[in-house]
Design a protein around this motif. Structure first.
Motif, PDB file in Angstrom:
ATOM      1  N   LEU A 123       0.851  -1.186   0.000  1.00 58.37           N
ATOM      2  CA  LEU A 123       0.000   0.000   0.000  1.00 58.37           C
ATOM      3  C   LEU A 123       0.888   1.237   0.000  1.00 58.37           C
ATOM      4  O   LEU A 123       1.681   1.436   0.917  1.00 58.37           O
ATOM      5  CB  LEU A 123      -0.926   0.002   1.225  1.00 58.37           C
ATOM      6  N   ALA A 124       0.755   2.060  -1.021  1.00 61.33           N
ATOM      7  CA  ALA A 124       1.533   3.296  -1.121  1.00 61.33           C
ATOM      8  C   ALA A 124       0.690   4.435  -0.551  1.00 61.33           C
ATOM      9  O   ALA A 124      -0.274   4.891  -1.188  1.00 61.33           O
ATOM     10  CB  ALA A 124       1.925   3.580  -2.563  1.00 61.33           C
ATOM     11  N   HIS A 125       1.055   4.869   0.644  1.00 61.61           N
ATOM     12  CA  HIS A 125       0.332   5.955   1.299  1.00 61.61           C
ATOM     13  C   HIS A 125       0.597   7.264   0.568  1.00 61.61           C
ATOM     14  O   HIS A 125       1.741   7.673   0.399  1.00 61.61           O
ATOM     15  CB  HIS A 125       0.796   6.050   2.761  1.00 61.61           C
ATOM     16  N   PHE A 145       1.895   2.801  -8.768  1.00 60.18           N
ATOM     17  CA  PHE A 145       1.544   1.491  -9.325  1.00 60.18           C
ATOM     18  C   PHE A 145       2.699   0.940 -10.168  1.00 60.18           C
ATOM     19  O   PHE A 145       2.993  -0.257 -10.121  1.00 60.18           O
ATOM     20  CB  PHE A 145       0.267   1.598 -10.161  1.00 60.18           C
ATOM     21  N   ARG A 146       3.355   1.803 -10.914  1.00 54.80           N
ATOM     22  CA  ARG A 146       4.490   1.346 -11.733  1.00 54.80           C
ATOM     23  C   ARG A 146       5.600   0.769 -10.866  1.00 54.80           C
ATOM     24  O   ARG A 146       6.271  -0.205 -11.249  1.00 54.80           O
ATOM     25  CB  ARG A 146       5.033   2.496 -12.578  1.00 54.80           C
ATOM     26  N   LEU A 147       5.775   1.341  -9.689  1.00 56.81           N
ATOM     27  CA  LEU A 147       6.834   0.898  -8.788  1.00 56.81           C
ATOM     28  C   LEU A 147       6.456  -0.339  -7.974  1.00 56.81           C
ATOM     29  O   LEU A 147       7.262  -0.825  -7.191  1.00 56.81           O
ATOM     30  CB  LEU A 147       7.218   2.039  -7.842  1.00 56.81           C
ATOM     31  N   GLY A 148       5.247  -0.830  -8.139  1.00 57.42           N
ATOM     32  CA  GLY A 148       4.875  -2.083  -7.480  1.00 57.42           C
ATOM     33  C   GLY A 148       3.774  -1.992  -6.463  1.00 57.42           C
ATOM     34  O   GLY A 148       3.468  -3.004  -5.796  1.00 57.42           O
ATOM     35  N   ALA A 149       3.137  -0.847  -6.300  1.00 56.98           N
ATOM     36  CA  ALA A 149       2.032  -0.747  -5.348  1.00 56.98           C
ATOM     37  C   ALA A 149       0.850  -1.571  -5.832  1.00 56.98           C
ATOM     38  O   ALA A 149       0.541  -1.598  -7.030  1.00 56.98           O
ATOM     39  CB  ALA A 149       1.619   0.705  -5.163  1.00 56.98           C
ATOM     40  N   ASP A 150       0.215  -2.249  -4.900  1.00 55.76           N
ATOM     41  CA  ASP A 150      -1.043  -2.943  -5.188  1.00 55.76           C
ATOM     42  C   ASP A 150      -2.240  -2.084  -4.830  1.00 55.76           C
ATOM     43  O   ASP A 150      -3.326  -2.253  -5.389  1.00 55.76           O
ATOM     44  CB  ASP A 150      -1.098  -4.256  -4.408  1.00 55.76           C
ATOM     45  N   GLY A 193       5.417   4.602   7.778  1.00 59.55           N
ATOM     46  CA  GLY A 193       5.403   3.493   6.853  1.00 59.55           C
ATOM     47  C   GLY A 193       6.658   2.642   6.976  1.00 59.55           C
ATOM     48  O   GLY A 193       7.561   2.935   7.761  1.00 59.55           O
ATOM     49  N   ILE A 194       6.706   1.579   6.208  1.00 60.82           N
ATOM     50  CA  ILE A 194       7.925   0.783   6.044  1.00 60.82           C
ATOM     51  C   ILE A 194       8.715   1.488   4.941  1.00 60.82           C
ATOM     52  O   ILE A 194       8.482   1.279   3.753  1.00 60.82           O
ATOM     53  CB  ILE A 194       7.589  -0.667   5.650  1.00 60.82           C
ATOM     54  N   ASP A 195       9.648   2.365   5.339  1.00 63.45           N
ATOM     55  CA  ASP A 195      10.167   3.367   4.414  1.00 63.45           C
ATOM     56  C   ASP A 195      11.636   3.232   4.051  1.00 63.45           C
ATOM     57  O   ASP A 195      12.163   4.067   3.311  1.00 63.45           O
ATOM     58  CB  ASP A 195       9.929   4.766   5.000  1.00 63.45           C
ATOM     59  N   THR A 196      12.315   2.211   4.549  1.00 61.15           N
ATOM     60  CA  THR A 196      13.724   2.004   4.202  1.00 61.15           C
ATOM     61  C   THR A 196      13.937   0.527   3.884  1.00 61.15           C
ATOM     62  O   THR A 196      13.188  -0.338   4.355  1.00 61.15           O
ATOM     63  CB  THR A 196      14.644   2.388   5.368  1.00 61.15           C
ATOM     64  N   ASP A 202       5.366   4.968   2.973  1.00 66.21           N
ATOM     65  CA  ASP A 202       5.282   6.360   2.539  1.00 66.21           C
ATOM     66  C   ASP A 202       6.362   6.682   1.500  1.00 66.21           C
ATOM     67  O   ASP A 202       6.383   7.797   0.976  1.00 66.21           O
ATOM     68  CB  ASP A 202       5.471   7.297   3.734  1.00 66.21           C
ATOM     69  N   ARG A 203       7.239   5.730   1.232  1.00 69.88           N
ATOM     70  CA  ARG A 203       8.377   5.994   0.337  1.00 69.88           C
ATOM     71  C   ARG A 203       8.545   4.834  -0.637  1.00 69.88           C
ATOM     72  O   ARG A 203       9.583   4.197  -0.693  1.00 69.88           O
ATOM     73  CB  ARG A 203       9.660   6.185   1.157  1.00 69.88           C
ATOM     74  N   ILE A 204       7.542   4.570  -1.417  1.00 70.17           N
ATOM     75  CA  ILE A 204       7.641   3.434  -2.330  1.00 70.17           C
ATOM     76  C   ILE A 204       8.771   3.618  -3.325  1.00 70.17           C
ATOM     77  O   ILE A 204       9.395   2.640  -3.777  1.00 70.17           O
ATOM     78  CB  ILE A 204       6.303   3.173  -3.054  1.00 70.17           C
TER      79      ILE A 204
END
Length: 330
Positions: free
Chosen positions: A34-36, A77-82, A289-292, A310-312
Motif C-alpha cells: 500500500l503506497a500511502h 503502481f508502476r513501482l509495485g504498489a497494489d 510506513g515501512i520506508d527504508t 510512505d516511500r515506495i
C-alpha cells in the motif's frame, strides 16, 4: 505436590505455546503493498503538529510528483504498489475531490475550506503551489499542478483494475451516505475494490450501510489490538477485529498472539486485512510506513500480509525482492 503443580504448569505453557505457535499456520494471503499518498513529497516529522503546513517543510525534492494526483498514483503502481491511499472531501456541487488538506491555503494558490468549494473552482488551482524546501526562497513545484486535483470518479476511471484505500477526512457520518449515493449512481466504479479509513462516526455508519466493504477507524484499530492482546491467546478473534482493516506497528507486532503466520491466518478467517507499518508518531497520532530497505528486511522472511509505505520510490526494489522470495516459502 510441588512436582504436580510444576508439571501442570508445564502442560499449560506447552499447550498455550502450541496453540499460538506461528510455524504450523499456513495463511494463503497474497502479499500486497500500500503506497500511502502515492509517490509524494516527504517531510521530517520532528516537531510536527496536526495543524502544521507540511508543504512548507518538505525535504529537497528528488522527484516532481504531487500527492493525490493521477501522475503520483500512476508512478506508485508502476513501482509495485497494489493499493494506493487517497484522501477525499465532498464539494458543494456533488463531487468528491481527491485532496489531503482540510483547507486550501497550505498546498495551493486557493483559500478556504476544501469542502466549501465547488469542484470547478478546485480544478483552477495549482496543487503544487505551496511546496518549498528552503523556507520559501524557492517553490520547485509551483506551476506543475494546475488543474491536477482530480475527482474520485476520475481516479477510479483512470485505474479501472486497481485498488484504493480511501481516507474520509471528516468525522461526519452523513458523508458516508453521500459516498454510498455517489457509488450507487456510478456502478462502473466498482466500490468493492476500495477500502475505507476515517473517523469513528463515519466508519461506523459505513459498516451499517455497506457491511461488505472493508473499513476501519483509528479507534477501532486500537480496540482490536487491545482486545486481541487480552484474548488472542485463546485463538478467538474479538468482534472489534472482525471484517475490518488493521495496521500492525513494528513496536508491538511481536507481542501479538501467533505473530506472524498464525495471527495472519486468524485475521484472514475473520475477513480482516493486515498491513505491517513502522513506528507510531505519537505527536500526530499516526504511524510511519515501512520506508527504508532496512525496515523491509525486518519483516518476517515469509510475510504474506500487507505492507504500508510512505516511500515506495525508496523501497520498491527491496519490496520486489521480498515478493520474489515468497516463492520459496510455499
Amino acid at each position: 505436590m510441588r512436582g504436580i503443580i510444576l508439571g501442570a504448569a508445564a502442560v499449560v505453557v506447552t499447550g498455550l505455546y502450541l496453540h499460538n505457535a506461528s510455524w504450523p499456520a499456513d495463511p494463503d494471503n497474497e502479499f500486497a503493498v500500500l503506497a500511502h499518498r502515492g509517490v509524494h513529497q516527504t517531510y521530517p516529522s520532528e516537531g510536527l503538529t496536526r495543524d502544521a503546513c507540511t508543504a512548507t517543510r518538505i525535504h529537497p525534492p528528488t522527484h516532481a510528483f504531487i500527492e493525490n494526483t493521477l501522475p503520483s498514483m500512476r508512478e506508485a503502481f508502476r513501482l509495485g504498489a497494489d493499493v494506493v491511499e487517497i484522501d477525499i472531501h465532498p464539494t458543494t456541487d456533488g463531487e468528491f475531490a481527491v485532496f489531503h488538506d482540510w483547507t486550501l491555503d497550505c498546498r495551493t494558490n486557493g483559500q478556504g475550506v476544501t469542502r466549501e468549494q465547488t469542484m470547478a473552482y478546485l480544478k483552477t488551482l495549482d496543487a503544487g503551489y505551496g511546496y518549498t524546501a528552503d523556507g520559501g526562497r524557492t517553490y520547485p513545484l509551483r506551476g506543475t499542478g494546475v488543474g491536477a486535483i482530480p475527482t474520485l470518479a476520475e481516479v477510479l476511471e483512470a485505474f479501472p483494475d486497481r485498488r484504493f484505500q480511501i481516507n474520509i477526512k471528516s468525522n461526519d457520518p452523513s458523508e458516508t451516505d453521500r459516498l454510498a449515493a455517489y457509488f450507487l449512481a456510478r456502478p462502473h466504479l466498482r466500490a468493492e475494490r476500495v477500502s475505507f479509513f476515517g473517523g469513528d462516526r463515519p466508519i461506523r455508519r459505513l459498516r451499517e450501510v455497506e457491511p461488505r466493504l472493508a473499513a476501519a477507524s483509528k479507534g477501532q484499530m486500537k480496540a482490536c489490538l487491545k482486545d486481541y492482546m487480552l484474548t488472542g491467546w485463546t485463538g478467538h478473534v474479538p468482534e472489534s477485529c472482525q471484517g475490518t482493516v488493521l495496521m500492525a506497528p513494528e513496536g508491538i507486532r511481536t507481542i501479538l498472539w501467533g505473530w506472524p503466520d498464525r495471527f495472519l491466518e486468524r485475521m484472514q478467517r475473520a475477513g480482516t486485512e493486515v498491513w505491517a507499518v513502522g513506528g507510531i508518531k505519537r505527536q500526530v497520532q499516526s504511524v510511519e510506513g515501512i520506508d527504508t530497505p532496512e525496515a523491509v528486511a525486518r519483516l518476517p522472511r515469509c510475510w504474506r500480509g500487507g505492507v504500508q509505505t510512505d516511500r515506495i520510490e525508496v523501497v520498491a526494489e527491496a519490496l520486489a525482492e521480498h515478493r520474489r522470495r515468497l516463492a520459496d516459502c510455499r
